[in-house]
Scaffold this motif. Structure first.
Motif, short mmCIF file in Angstrom:
data_model
loop_
_atom_site.label_atom_id
_atom_site.label_comp_id
_atom_site.label_asym_id
_atom_site.label_seq_id
_atom_site.Cartn_x
_atom_site.Cartn_y
_atom_site.Cartn_z
N GLU A 143 64.62 1.83 5.80
CA GLU A 143 63.56 0.88 5.51
C GLU A 143 64.17 -0.36 4.82
O GLU A 143 65.08 -0.24 4.03
CB GLU A 143 62.53 1.54 4.58
CG GLU A 143 61.23 0.83 4.51
CD GLU A 143 60.22 1.60 3.65
OE1 GLU A 143 59.06 1.22 3.69
OE2 GLU A 143 60.63 2.54 2.94
N GLU A 144 63.66 -1.56 5.14
CA GLU A 144 64.16 -2.81 4.55
C GLU A 144 63.08 -3.47 3.72
O GLU A 144 61.89 -3.30 3.98
CB GLU A 144 64.60 -3.80 5.65
CG GLU A 144 65.77 -3.33 6.46
CD GLU A 144 66.16 -4.33 7.54
OE1 GLU A 144 65.61 -5.47 7.55
OE2 GLU A 144 66.98 -3.99 8.37
N ILE A 145 63.53 -4.21 2.73
CA ILE A 145 62.59 -4.97 1.90
C ILE A 145 62.41 -6.33 2.54
O ILE A 145 63.37 -7.01 2.88
CB ILE A 145 63.10 -5.14 0.46
CG1 ILE A 145 63.28 -3.78 -0.19
CG2 ILE A 145 62.18 -6.03 -0.33
CD1 ILE A 145 63.85 -3.84 -1.58
N THR A 146 61.21 -6.76 2.71
CA THR A 146 60.90 -8.07 3.26
C THR A 146 60.14 -8.85 2.21
O THR A 146 59.15 -8.36 1.66
CB THR A 146 60.02 -7.93 4.51
OG1 THR A 146 60.49 -6.86 5.32
CG2 THR A 146 60.04 -9.21 5.31
N TYR A 147 60.67 -10.06 1.93
CA TYR A 147 59.98 -10.92 0.97
C TYR A 147 59.23 -12.00 1.73
O TYR A 147 59.76 -12.63 2.63
CB TYR A 147 60.98 -11.59 0.01
CG TYR A 147 61.68 -10.61 -0.90
CD1 TYR A 147 61.05 -10.15 -2.04
CD2 TYR A 147 62.96 -10.16 -0.61
CE1 TYR A 147 61.68 -9.24 -2.87
CE2 TYR A 147 63.60 -9.28 -1.43
CZ TYR A 147 62.97 -8.81 -2.57
OH TYR A 147 63.60 -7.93 -3.39
N VAL A 148 58.04 -12.23 1.34
CA VAL A 148 57.23 -13.27 1.97
C VAL A 148 57.06 -14.38 0.94
O VAL A 148 56.54 -14.14 -0.15
CB VAL A 148 55.86 -12.73 2.40
CG1 VAL A 148 55.02 -13.84 3.02
CG2 VAL A 148 56.03 -11.56 3.33
#
Length: 154
Positions: free
Chosen positions: A14-19
């Motif tokens: 799983e990857e962290i995605t920043y918006v």
């Protein structure tokens, strides 16, 4: 996810995605600002380039000659008028018709005009104008104490 709550642990793969809260209008504004900054830098750099043609400064004398008083005395007419002022030689032929004092400029044509030049009749601009007509200097052997009676008082 609610602000202030802890993030659950990531699962494998799983990857962290920043918006980021940036709208397309923000991107356009930032792009315009960057383009403007680059344009200003380009203009500043362009101004610093050396000119391709070297123009001599006004203060730099352009090969001036030395004249004897005998040579200068031959230039004593309206259509050929030289003056000596402070041991400098001026060809004022092209200025004679514009002289605000009329033909009085011809009174010392071909001769020393130092004392008359510094008279009260001349406005301050006369001292600026005269430099445009400088063509040389009186030869040193022709400058002596006998000329001092026609010179400006020191």
């Amino acid at each position: 996810m609610v602000a202030g709550t802890a993030m659950p642990p990531l699962q494998e793969g799983e990857e962290i995605t920043y918006v980021l809260p940036i709208s397309s209008l923000d991107i356009i504004i930032y792009t315009i600002i960057i383009m403007l900054i680059l344009y200003i830098i380009k203009q500043l750099l362009r101004k610093k380039k050396a000119p391709s043609v070297i123009i001599p400064k006004a203060e730099e004398p352009i090969s001036l000659n030395y004249y004897t008083k005998e040579e200068i005395s031959k230039h004593n007419k309206r259509n050929d008028c030289w003056l000596i002022i402070d041991d400098k030689v001026y060809d004022v032929t092209s200025y004679v018709d514009n002289h605000t004092g009329g033909d009085s400029i011809l009174n010392y044509a071909g001769d020393d005009n130092t004392k008359p030049f510094y008279g009260d009749q001349h406005p301050a601009k006369a001292f600026q104008i005269i430099d445009d007509y400088l063509i040389g200097y009186v030869k040193k052997e022709d400058i002596n104490d006998n000329d001092s009676d026609n010179k400006k008082d020191n």
